[in-house]
Motif scaffolding. Structure first.
Motif, PDB file in Angstrom:
ATOM      1  N   TYR A 132       6.059  -7.397   3.540  1.00 12.25           N
ATOM      2  CA  TYR A 132       6.191  -6.036   3.004  1.00 12.25           C
ATOM      3  C   TYR A 132       4.787  -5.467   2.902  1.00 12.25           C
ATOM      4  O   TYR A 132       3.897  -6.095   2.342  1.00 12.25           O
ATOM      5  CB  TYR A 132       6.858  -6.136   1.633  1.00 12.25           C
ATOM      6  N   ILE A 133       4.553  -4.274   3.467  1.00 19.91           N
ATOM      7  CA  ILE A 133       3.174  -3.801   3.531  1.00 19.91           C
ATOM      8  C   ILE A 133       2.981  -2.365   3.058  1.00 19.91           C
ATOM      9  O   ILE A 133       2.015  -2.066   2.384  1.00 19.91           O
ATOM     10  CB  ILE A 133       2.609  -3.988   4.962  1.00 19.91           C
ATOM     11  N   ILE A 134       3.893  -1.438   3.394  1.00 19.29           N
ATOM     12  CA  ILE A 134       3.671  -0.026   3.078  1.00 19.29           C
ATOM     13  C   ILE A 134       4.887   0.584   2.409  1.00 19.29           C
ATOM     14  O   ILE A 134       6.022   0.368   2.834  1.00 19.29           O
ATOM     15  CB  ILE A 134       3.332   0.778   4.350  1.00 19.29           C
ATOM     16  N   GLU A 135       4.623   1.371   1.352  1.00 18.53           N
ATOM     17  CA  GLU A 135       5.609   2.277   0.773  1.00 18.53           C
ATOM     18  C   GLU A 135       5.223   3.665   1.268  1.00 18.53           C
ATOM     19  O   GLU A 135       4.124   4.141   0.970  1.00 18.53           O
ATOM     20  CB  GLU A 135       5.532   2.299  -0.756  1.00 18.53           C
ATOM     21  N   LEU A 136       6.106   4.299   2.018  1.00 16.61           N
ATOM     22  CA  LEU A 136       5.854   5.651   2.507  1.00 16.61           C
ATOM     23  C   LEU A 136       6.648   6.619   1.641  1.00 16.61           C
ATOM     24  O   LEU A 136       7.871   6.505   1.546  1.00 16.61           O
ATOM     25  CB  LEU A 136       6.270   5.776   3.971  1.00 16.61           C
ATOM     26  N   LEU A 150      -9.479   5.601  -1.373  1.00 11.74           N
ATOM     27  CA  LEU A 150      -9.143   4.701  -0.274  1.00 11.74           C
ATOM     28  C   LEU A 150      -9.828   5.176   1.003  1.00 11.74           C
ATOM     29  O   LEU A 150      -9.672   6.325   1.410  1.00 11.74           O
ATOM     30  CB  LEU A 150      -7.625   4.663  -0.060  1.00 11.74           C
ATOM     31  N   ARG A 151     -10.601   4.316   1.604  1.00 10.12           N
ATOM     32  CA  ARG A 151     -11.350   4.711   2.803  1.00 10.12           C
ATOM     33  C   ARG A 151     -10.485   4.627   4.050  1.00 10.12           C
ATOM     34  O   ARG A 151     -10.451   5.538   4.868  1.00 10.12           O
ATOM     35  CB  ARG A 151     -12.582   3.827   2.949  1.00 10.12           C
ATOM     36  N   HIS A 152      -9.800   3.506   4.254  1.00  9.02           N
ATOM     37  CA  HIS A 152      -8.898   3.365   5.387  1.00  9.02           C
ATOM     38  C   HIS A 152      -8.010   2.140   5.187  1.00  9.02           C
ATOM     39  O   HIS A 152      -8.257   1.324   4.314  1.00  9.02           O
ATOM     40  CB  HIS A 152      -9.666   3.268   6.721  1.00  9.02           C
ATOM     41  N   LEU A 153      -7.007   2.039   6.030  1.00 11.52           N
ATOM     42  CA  LEU A 153      -6.098   0.902   6.078  1.00 11.52           C
ATOM     43  C   LEU A 153      -6.314   0.238   7.428  1.00 11.52           C
ATOM     44  O   LEU A 153      -6.249   0.901   8.461  1.00 11.52           O
ATOM     45  CB  LEU A 153      -4.657   1.394   5.927  1.00 11.52           C
ATOM     46  N   ALA A 154      -6.614  -1.058   7.439  1.00 15.44           N
ATOM     47  CA  ALA A 154      -6.932  -1.757   8.685  1.00 15.44           C
ATOM     48  C   ALA A 154      -5.806  -2.722   9.068  1.00 15.44           C
ATOM     49  O   ALA A 154      -5.271  -3.430   8.220  1.00 15.44           O
ATOM     50  CB  ALA A 154      -8.241  -2.526   8.538  1.00 15.44           C
ATOM     51  N   ASP A 175      10.303   1.685   2.503  1.00 17.65           N
ATOM     52  CA  ASP A 175       9.585   0.416   2.433  1.00 17.65           C
ATOM     53  C   ASP A 175       9.501  -0.165   3.840  1.00 17.65           C
ATOM     54  O   ASP A 175      10.517  -0.322   4.520  1.00 17.65           O
ATOM     55  CB  ASP A 175      10.305  -0.567   1.505  1.00 17.65           C
ATOM     56  N   LEU A 176       8.272  -0.490   4.264  1.00 18.39           N
ATOM     57  CA  LEU A 176       8.017  -0.944   5.626  1.00 18.39           C
ATOM     58  C   LEU A 176       7.362  -2.319   5.629  1.00 18.39           C
ATOM     59  O   LEU A 176       6.547  -2.640   4.762  1.00 18.39           O
ATOM     60  CB  LEU A 176       7.092   0.051   6.336  1.00 18.39           C
ATOM     61  N   ILE A 236       0.869  -1.166   0.000  1.00 14.53           N
ATOM     62  CA  ILE A 236       0.000   0.000   0.000  1.00 14.53           C
ATOM     63  C   ILE A 236       0.912   1.223   0.000  1.00 14.53           C
ATOM     64  O   ILE A 236       1.844   1.299   0.811  1.00 14.53           O
ATOM     65  CB  ILE A 236      -0.905   0.005   1.245  1.00 14.53           C
ATOM     66  N   ALA A 237       0.678   2.164  -0.904  1.00 11.89           N
ATOM     67  CA  ALA A 237       1.499   3.364  -0.990  1.00 11.89           C
ATOM     68  C   ALA A 237       0.812   4.510  -0.262  1.00 11.89           C
ATOM     69  O   ALA A 237      -0.376   4.751  -0.455  1.00 11.89           O
ATOM     70  CB  ALA A 237       1.744   3.735  -2.449  1.00 11.89           C
TER      71      ALA A 237
END
Length: 129
Positions: A53-57, A75-79, A46-47, A9-10
């Motif tokens: 691997y889940i998030i690109e900040l 995108l509504r939210h990240l859970a 990259d996190l 998810i970016a």
């Protein structure tokens, strides 16, 4: 199309240092790699959560604010799944992060709550028992 999984998810942030600290120090995500892209004056972090691997900040100069309220398109939210929502909420609150009151999903009977990252991106804790 044979999709296998969500790869990442970016997320674009306004203040890279503040968001990096939030996602690593507050949420506990692990840094896989951090790259400064000079030609774009942009950081890419990259996190991972556990071994996934889940998030690109990303940071970019002067990103526009994200419309969020009322419910904006996109995108509504990240859970994030948690085993003990009360303990997770307590940890967030100890680190100065406010959460909404706990709610119960009427379809699964699982408990959940929302909070926000430093840029107001809506995040959710969802208890999975």
């Amino acid at each position: 199309m044979l999709l296998q999984a969500v790869h990442h998810i970016a997320v674009i942030c306004a203040d890279y240092s503040r968001s990096k600290a939030f996602y690593t120090d507050v949420l506990g995500l692990q840094v896989i790699r951090e790259v400064y892209r000079e030609e774009r004056d942009s950081w890419k972090l990259d996190l991972a959560l556990g071994n996934q691997y889940i998030i690109e900040l990303f940071s970019f100069p002067d990103p526009p604010p994200r419309p969020s309220h009322p419910e904006a398109c996109g995108l509504r939210h990240l859970a994030f799944a948690v085993a003990d929502i009360e303990a997770a909420v307590a940890q967030l609150q100890q680190k100065g992060v406010s959460t909404e009151p706990l709610r119960i999903d009427p379809h699964t009977q699982q408990r959940f709550t929302f909070f926000a990252d430093p840029d107001g991106l809506p995040l959710e804790l969802y208890e999975v028992i």
